[in-house]
Each structure stands twice: as C-alpha cells, then as structure tokens.
Design a protein around this motif. Structure first.
Motif, PDB file in Angstrom:
ATOM      1  N   GLY A   1       0.844  -1.181   0.000  1.00  0.00           N
ATOM      2  CA  GLY A   1       0.000   0.000   0.000  1.00  0.00           C
ATOM      3  C   GLY A   1       0.882   1.234   0.000  1.00  0.00           C
ATOM      4  O   GLY A   1       2.013   1.205   0.490  1.00  0.00           O
ATOM      5  N   LEU A   2       0.383   2.330  -0.541  1.00  0.00           N
ATOM      6  CA  LEU A   2       1.201   3.530  -0.676  1.00  0.00           C
ATOM      7  C   LEU A   2       0.347   4.776  -0.492  1.00  0.00           C
ATOM      8  O   LEU A   2      -0.704   4.916  -1.113  1.00  0.00           O
ATOM      9  CB  LEU A   2       1.849   3.535  -2.066  1.00  0.00           C
ATOM     10  N   ILE A   3       0.808   5.655   0.386  1.00  0.00           N
ATOM     11  CA  ILE A   3       0.175   6.961   0.584  1.00  0.00           C
ATOM     12  C   ILE A   3       1.288   7.988   0.561  1.00  0.00           C
ATOM     13  O   ILE A   3       2.248   7.882   1.327  1.00  0.00           O
ATOM     14  CB  ILE A   3      -0.577   7.042   1.927  1.00  0.00           C
ATOM     15  N   GLY A   4       1.176   8.969  -0.345  1.00  0.00           N
ATOM     16  CA  GLY A   4       2.242   9.953  -0.421  1.00  0.00           C
ATOM     17  C   GLY A   4       1.948  11.061  -1.395  1.00  0.00           C
ATOM     18  O   GLY A   4       0.875  11.128  -2.001  1.00  0.00           O
ATOM     19  N   ASP A   5       2.957  11.924  -1.571  1.00  0.00           N
ATOM     20  CA  ASP A   5       2.832  13.040  -2.499  1.00  0.00           C
ATOM     21  C   ASP A   5       2.903  12.514  -3.933  1.00  0.00           C
ATOM     22  O   ASP A   5       3.216  11.350  -4.175  1.00  0.00           O
ATOM     23  CB  ASP A   5       3.922  14.080  -2.230  1.00  0.00           C
ATOM     24  N   GLU A   6       2.603  13.390  -4.870  1.00  0.00           N
ATOM     25  CA  GLU A   6       2.495  12.984  -6.273  1.00  0.00           C
ATOM     26  C   GLU A   6       3.790  12.395  -6.826  1.00  0.00           C
ATOM     27  O   GLU A   6       3.767  11.378  -7.518  1.00  0.00           O
ATOM     28  CB  GLU A   6       2.073  14.186  -7.120  1.00  0.00           C
TER      29      GLU A   6
ATOM     30  N   LEU B   1       3.617   1.835   2.742  1.00  0.00           N
ATOM     31  CA  LEU B   1       4.607   2.903   2.709  1.00  0.00           C
ATOM     32  C   LEU B   1       3.858   4.224   2.750  1.00  0.00           C
ATOM     33  O   LEU B   1       2.977   4.462   1.934  1.00  0.00           O
ATOM     34  CB  LEU B   1       5.446   2.829   1.432  1.00  0.00           C
ATOM     35  N   ILE B   2       4.207   5.059   3.700  1.00  0.00           N
ATOM     36  CA  ILE B   2       3.554   6.356   3.829  1.00  0.00           C
ATOM     37  C   ILE B   2       4.637   7.403   4.030  1.00  0.00           C
ATOM     38  O   ILE B   2       5.555   7.198   4.831  1.00  0.00           O
ATOM     39  CB  ILE B   2       2.510   6.364   4.978  1.00  0.00           C
ATOM     40  N   THR B   3       4.542   8.487   3.283  1.00  0.00           N
ATOM     41  CA  THR B   3       5.542   9.537   3.465  1.00  0.00           C
ATOM     42  C   THR B   3       5.337  10.164   4.841  1.00  0.00           C
ATOM     43  O   THR B   3       4.228  10.220   5.359  1.00  0.00           O
ATOM     44  CB  THR B   3       5.449  10.617   2.363  1.00  0.00           C
ATOM     45  N   GLN B   4       6.432  10.612   5.413  1.00  0.00           N
ATOM     46  CA  GLN B   4       6.364  11.079   6.791  1.00  0.00           C
ATOM     47  C   GLN B   4       5.482  12.314   6.950  1.00  0.00           C
ATOM     48  O   GLN B   4       4.817  12.470   7.975  1.00  0.00           O
ATOM     49  CB  GLN B   4       7.762  11.353   7.331  1.00  0.00           C
ATOM     50  N   ASP B   5       5.420  13.173   5.932  1.00  0.00           N
ATOM     51  CA  ASP B   5       4.544  14.334   6.060  1.00  0.00           C
ATOM     52  C   ASP B   5       3.072  13.928   6.008  1.00  0.00           C
ATOM     53  O   ASP B   5       2.240  14.511   6.693  1.00  0.00           O
ATOM     54  CB  ASP B   5       4.869  15.409   5.021  1.00  0.00           C
ATOM     55  N   CYS B   6       2.726  12.891   5.237  1.00  0.00           N
ATOM     56  CA  CYS B   6       1.347  12.384   5.233  1.00  0.00           C
ATOM     57  C   CYS B   6       1.035  11.682   6.558  1.00  0.00           C
ATOM     58  O   CYS B   6      -0.079  11.783   7.079  1.00  0.00           O
ATOM     59  CB  CYS B   6       1.124  11.411   4.076  1.00  0.00           C
TER      60      CYS B   6
ATOM     61  N   THR C   1       2.743  -4.039   7.821  1.00  0.00           N
ATOM     62  CA  THR C   1       3.713  -3.201   8.507  1.00  0.00           C
ATOM     63  C   THR C   1       3.650  -1.800   7.911  1.00  0.00           C
ATOM     64  O   THR C   1       3.592  -1.649   6.700  1.00  0.00           O
ATOM     65  CB  THR C   1       5.126  -3.779   8.325  1.00  0.00           C
ATOM     66  N   VAL C   2       3.666  -0.797   8.761  1.00  0.00           N
ATOM     67  CA  VAL C   2       3.628   0.587   8.297  1.00  0.00           C
ATOM     68  C   VAL C   2       5.042   1.152   8.357  1.00  0.00           C
ATOM     69  O   VAL C   2       5.656   1.196   9.416  1.00  0.00           O
ATOM     70  CB  VAL C   2       2.673   1.442   9.164  1.00  0.00           C
ATOM     71  N   LEU C   3       5.560   1.562   7.201  1.00  0.00           N
ATOM     72  CA  LEU C   3       6.886   2.160   7.114  1.00  0.00           C
ATOM     73  C   LEU C   3       6.756   3.605   6.664  1.00  0.00           C
ATOM     74  O   LEU C   3       6.114   3.887   5.654  1.00  0.00           O
ATOM     75  CB  LEU C   3       7.758   1.401   6.119  1.00  0.00           C
ATOM     76  N   GLU C   4       7.363   4.486   7.419  1.00  0.00           N
ATOM     77  CA  GLU C   4       7.353   5.901   7.052  1.00  0.00           C
ATOM     78  C   GLU C   4       8.605   6.181   6.246  1.00  0.00           C
ATOM     79  O   GLU C   4       9.707   5.817   6.646  1.00  0.00           O
ATOM     80  CB  GLU C   4       7.302   6.764   8.307  1.00  0.00           C
ATOM     81  N   ILE C   5       8.411   6.820   5.104  1.00  0.00           N
ATOM     82  CA  ILE C   5       9.523   7.098   4.205  1.00  0.00           C
ATOM     83  C   ILE C   5       9.651   8.605   4.007  1.00  0.00           C
ATOM     84  O   ILE C   5       8.686   9.343   4.180  1.00  0.00           O
ATOM     85  CB  ILE C   5       9.341   6.380   2.851  1.00  0.00           C
ATOM     86  N   PRO C   6      10.852   9.080   3.646  1.00  0.00           N
ATOM     87  CA  PRO C   6      11.005  10.511   3.405  1.00  0.00           C
ATOM     88  C   PRO C   6      10.399  10.904   2.068  1.00  0.00           C
ATOM     89  O   PRO C   6      10.183  10.070   1.194  1.00  0.00           O
ATOM     90  CB  PRO C   6      12.530  10.699   3.389  1.00  0.00           C
TER      91      PRO C   6
ATOM     92  N   ARG D   1      12.838   9.800  14.808  1.00  0.00           N
ATOM     93  CA  ARG D   1      12.161   9.878  16.109  1.00  0.00           C
ATOM     94  C   ARG D   1      10.656   9.738  15.978  1.00  0.00           C
ATOM     95  O   ARG D   1       9.969   9.393  16.931  1.00  0.00           O
ATOM     96  CB  ARG D   1      12.499  11.197  16.799  1.00  0.00           C
ATOM     97  N   LYS D   2      10.102  10.003  14.789  1.00  0.00           N
ATOM     98  CA  LYS D   2       8.667   9.914  14.567  1.00  0.00           C
ATOM     99  C   LYS D   2       8.242   8.573  13.983  1.00  0.00           C
ATOM    100  O   LYS D   2       7.061   8.261  13.965  1.00  0.00           O
ATOM    101  CB  LYS D   2       8.223  11.034  13.633  1.00  0.00           C
ATOM    102  N   ASP D   3       9.187   7.807  13.480  1.00  0.00           N
ATOM    103  CA  ASP D   3       8.899   6.539  12.824  1.00  0.00           C
ATOM    104  C   ASP D   3       8.720   5.436  13.869  1.00  0.00           C
ATOM    105  O   ASP D   3       9.590   5.215  14.705  1.00  0.00           O
ATOM    106  CB  ASP D   3      10.046   6.187  11.877  1.00  0.00           C
ATOM    107  N   GLY D   4       7.582   4.744  13.812  1.00  0.00           N
ATOM    108  CA  GLY D   4       7.280   3.679  14.775  1.00  0.00           C
ATOM    109  C   GLY D   4       8.276   2.533  14.735  1.00  0.00           C
ATOM    110  O   GLY D   4       8.633   1.966  15.777  1.00  0.00           O
ATOM    111  N   VAL D   5       8.748   2.181  13.556  1.00  0.00           N
ATOM    112  CA  VAL D   5       9.720   1.090  13.433  1.00  0.00           C
ATOM    113  C   VAL D   5      11.035   1.492  14.098  1.00  0.00           C
ATOM    114  O   VAL D   5      11.629   0.719  14.856  1.00  0.00           O
ATOM    115  CB  VAL D   5       9.935   0.710  11.955  1.00  0.00           C
TER     116      VAL D   5
END
Length: 133
Positions: free
Chosen positions: A15-20, A71-76, A96-101, A110-114
């Motif tokens: 799954g993916l959530i992020g900017d364009e 995969l979710i961008t950290q700003d989202c 698993t939820v991974l925050e990416i730049p 510090r904000k990433d759960g993993v």
C-alpha cells in the motif's frame, strides 16, 4: 462449491500513501494495483485531499488481507499521526507501516514507529544516526 483462494507471497501487495512524485515513482516501478471494484492500493495526497480521506484510505489499507506493507511519506503520516500511532500500538505486524522521506520533508527517525522499536531494543541505533532518543 467455489474454492476459496489462499493468499501467497506473490499475491501480497504494497500500500502507498504519499505526495504525487513519490506515488508516481512507485507506480512506475510497478507497485500500483487496481482491482475489479476500483479499489486502489495507493493514494496521491495533494492540496485537494482532505485529512479524513487520507485517514479513511489508511484504515482501508490496514484492514485489507492482501496488503503486506504500507509505505507512507512522513509528512502524510504527520497529518494522520493519531491513526498511525493507534495502529502501531495495536500490536498488529501485518501490514507493517513504514514511514519514508519525501522530497519536501527530510526523514525524522524519532517519529517513525519502526525506528522507535529499534531504539527501544538497541539504544545505540539512534546515537549512531546522530540523534538523541
């Protein structure tokens, strides 16, 4: 009688959530999938997308059985931090939820759960990145 299909590793999706830019790059790499009912495994977040829509899509992805990783961008993730933290603390590991730049927001471990779990079990990991936990 119809046989129920068993999901294997080849059936699992990301799954993916992020900017364009991030979503477009991942879709060009082959991450995207749209099923017969029009459900997508990705969401492009721009100025027109409401926070409620992002949160609803996140909950939809975490509830699906064919998604192994989100995969979710950290700003989202910051926009829906409460929902992301609730999922992280629910004890579920799949998906698993991974925050990416993203190109606009640098990565903050510090904000990433993993990375928080890594720092819990290996405190020197954050120090190796030059960050105090």
């Amino acid at each position: 009688m119809v046989k129920s299909k068993f999901l294997t590793q080849t059936d699992m999706k990301i799954g993916l959530i992020g900017d364009e830019d991030t979503v477009t790059g991942m879709l060009l790499a082959g991450v995207g999938h749209v099923d017969g009912q029009g459900k997508k495994n990705f969401l492009v977040v721009d100025s027109k997308v409401h926070i409620k829509d992002i949160e609803d899509h996140f909950h939809e992805l975490t509830g699906r059985k064919d998604i192994s990783m989100i995969l979710i961008t950290q700003d989202c993730a910051e926009m829906i931090r409460r929902a992301v933290d609730e999922y992280e603390h629910s004890g579920k590991t799949i998906p698993t939820v991974l925050e990416i730049p993203s190109k606009d927001t640098p990565y903050d471990p510090r904000k990433d759960g993993v990375m928080q779990r890594v720092a819990f079990f290996l405190p020197s990991a954050m120090a190796a990145l030059g960050i105090e936990s």
